[in-house]
Design an enzyme around this catalytic site. Structure first.
Site, PDB file in Angstrom:
ATOM      1  N   THR A 227       0.844  -1.204   0.000  1.00 64.42           N
ATOM      2  CA  THR A 227       0.000   0.000   0.000  1.00 64.42           C
ATOM      3  C   THR A 227       0.879   1.253   0.000  1.00 64.42           C
ATOM      4  O   THR A 227       1.863   1.292  -0.727  1.00 64.42           O
ATOM      5  CB  THR A 227      -1.055  -0.035   1.126  1.00 64.42           C
ATOM      6  OG1 THR A 227      -0.436   0.254   2.363  1.00 64.42           O
ATOM      7  CG2 THR A 227      -1.793  -1.370   1.168  1.00 64.42           C
TER       8      THR A 227
ATOM      9  N   ALA B 299       1.049  -3.150   4.555  1.00 67.09           N
ATOM     10  CA  ALA B 299       0.166  -1.983   4.655  1.00 67.09           C
ATOM     11  C   ALA B 299       0.970  -0.704   4.939  1.00 67.09           C
ATOM     12  O   ALA B 299       2.194  -0.741   5.087  1.00 67.09           O
ATOM     13  CB  ALA B 299      -0.907  -2.242   5.700  1.00 67.09           C
ATOM     14  N   HIS B 300       0.255   0.400   5.068  1.00 65.81           N
ATOM     15  CA  HIS B 300       0.856   1.744   5.120  1.00 65.81           C
ATOM     16  C   HIS B 300       1.937   1.923   6.203  1.00 65.81           C
ATOM     17  O   HIS B 300       1.891   1.332   7.266  1.00 65.81           O
ATOM     18  CB  HIS B 300      -0.253   2.780   5.359  1.00 65.81           C
ATOM     19  CG  HIS B 300      -0.920   2.593   6.691  1.00 65.81           C
ATOM     20  ND1 HIS B 300      -0.449   3.161   7.847  1.00 65.81           N
ATOM     21  CD2 HIS B 300      -1.994   1.866   7.047  1.00 65.81           C
ATOM     22  CE1 HIS B 300      -1.209   2.821   8.850  1.00 65.81           C
ATOM     23  NE2 HIS B 300      -2.155   2.016   8.403  1.00 65.81           N
ATOM     24  N   ASP B 301       2.892   2.751   5.876  1.00 69.15           N
ATOM     25  CA  ASP B 301       3.919   3.208   6.825  1.00 69.15           C
ATOM     26  C   ASP B 301       4.801   2.095   7.392  1.00 69.15           C
ATOM     27  O   ASP B 301       5.269   2.203   8.530  1.00 69.15           O
ATOM     28  CB  ASP B 301       3.273   4.002   7.986  1.00 69.15           C
ATOM     29  CG  ASP B 301       2.536   5.227   7.469  1.00 69.15           C
ATOM     30  OD1 ASP B 301       3.203   6.087   6.860  1.00 69.15           O
ATOM     31  OD2 ASP B 301       1.306   5.303   7.633  1.00 69.15           O
TER      32      ASP B 301
ATOM     33  N   ASN C 289       2.372   0.479  10.047  1.00 72.69           N
ATOM     34  CA  ASN C 289       3.349   0.880  11.085  1.00 72.69           C
ATOM     35  C   ASN C 289       4.104  -0.300  11.699  1.00 72.69           C
ATOM     36  O   ASN C 289       4.129  -0.477  12.924  1.00 72.69           O
ATOM     37  CB  ASN C 289       2.653   1.680  12.198  1.00 72.69           C
ATOM     38  CG  ASN C 289       2.202   3.040  11.710  1.00 72.69           C
ATOM     39  OD1 ASN C 289       3.012   3.836  11.239  1.00 72.69           O
ATOM     40  ND2 ASN C 289       0.913   3.282  11.757  1.00 72.69           N
TER      41      ASN C 289
END
Ligand code: UDP
Length: 224
Positions: A122, A140-142, A160
């Site tokens: 992502t 996923a993000h970050d 994260n």
């Protein structure tokens, strides 16, 4: 002289999966099937799935302007060793990305990655060298992912999360989402077992299994 020659290094199980993707990618980029071979240091046959299997020495002896290699070997230490060898020989790492892979915004992916079918990366992600994301895995993000990290099929890496170099995440593992100021950290060379549900940091070099994931111990093994 050929302009470019391409190889999938490793003619075993994963290598055969990667070859199919490599062929589709090369043909899509206007290349020809005669430019694509396997390289294996322990060849078991002359051809695998219709592609020639060469030793490394025979591959580099082919006269071509560019040699490209993708390392389809799950063992990350072997990937590192072979990367050092091929770069020293002026061979380029070849990125392989299945046609249905989704990569969103601001995702930086290092050289030599293999992204298998149905992988999703992502947004706002950094990934190091020679990442392998097997079928149906996502990031996923970050997230921050180091060098030579390996995801088996269906790894769920939520937002994260920081995964350090050479970590191995086995089939179906789930890593809980971290926080922007407190990511979940999977340490260098840690191993997350099949189906594990990781809810807290995993120290470097430690293997965790189960739900919630806990370090592998004799007691854990007896639990079956
Ligand atoms: N291999 C190689 N050079 C090495 C290590 C491995 O050519 O330094 C080859 C090995 O001969 C085998 C493949 O890479 O054909 C690795 O296959 P394995 O079954 O170990 O793993 P997988 O295909 O699941 O990654």
């Amino acid at each position: 002289m050929l302009e470019s020659i391409y190889a999938v290094y490793g003619a075993s199980g994963f290598g055969r999966e990667v070859m199919c993707l490599a062929r589709e990618q090369l043909l899509g980029d206007g290349g020809g099937i005669d430019q694509l071979v396997f390289v294996d240091d322990n060849p078991q046959s002359e051809f695998v799935n219709g592609h020639k299997v060469l030793t490394y020495e025979d591959f580099i002896a082919i006269e071509a302007i560019n040699h490209y290699v993708t390392l389809a070997i799950a063992d990350s230490s072997i990937r590192q060793k072979l990367t050092e060898r091929i770069l020293a020989d002026d061979i380029k790492l070849w990125d392989i990305k299945a046609s249905n892979v989704v990569v969103m915004d601001e995702a930086e992916i290092g050289a030599g990655a293999i992204l298998s079918p149905f992988v999703t990366i992502t947004s706002n992600i950094t990934i190091g060298k020679c990442f392998q994301a097997n079928i149906y895995s996502y990031v996923a993000h970050d997230c921050q992912i180091g060098d030579f990290v390996t995801f088996a099929p269906s790894v769920k890496c939520n937002g994260n999360i920081k995964i350090e170099d050479h970590a191995y995440i086995a089939t179906g593992a789930i890593i809980r989402q971290g926080k922007p100021d407190k990511p979940i950290i999977i340490g260098e060379r840690a191993i997350v077992g099949m189906g594990a549900v990781v809810t807290r940091n995993v120290p470097a070099g430690v293997t965790v299994i189960g739900n919630p994931a806990a370090p592998l111990s004799k007691e854990n093994l007896r639990r079956k």
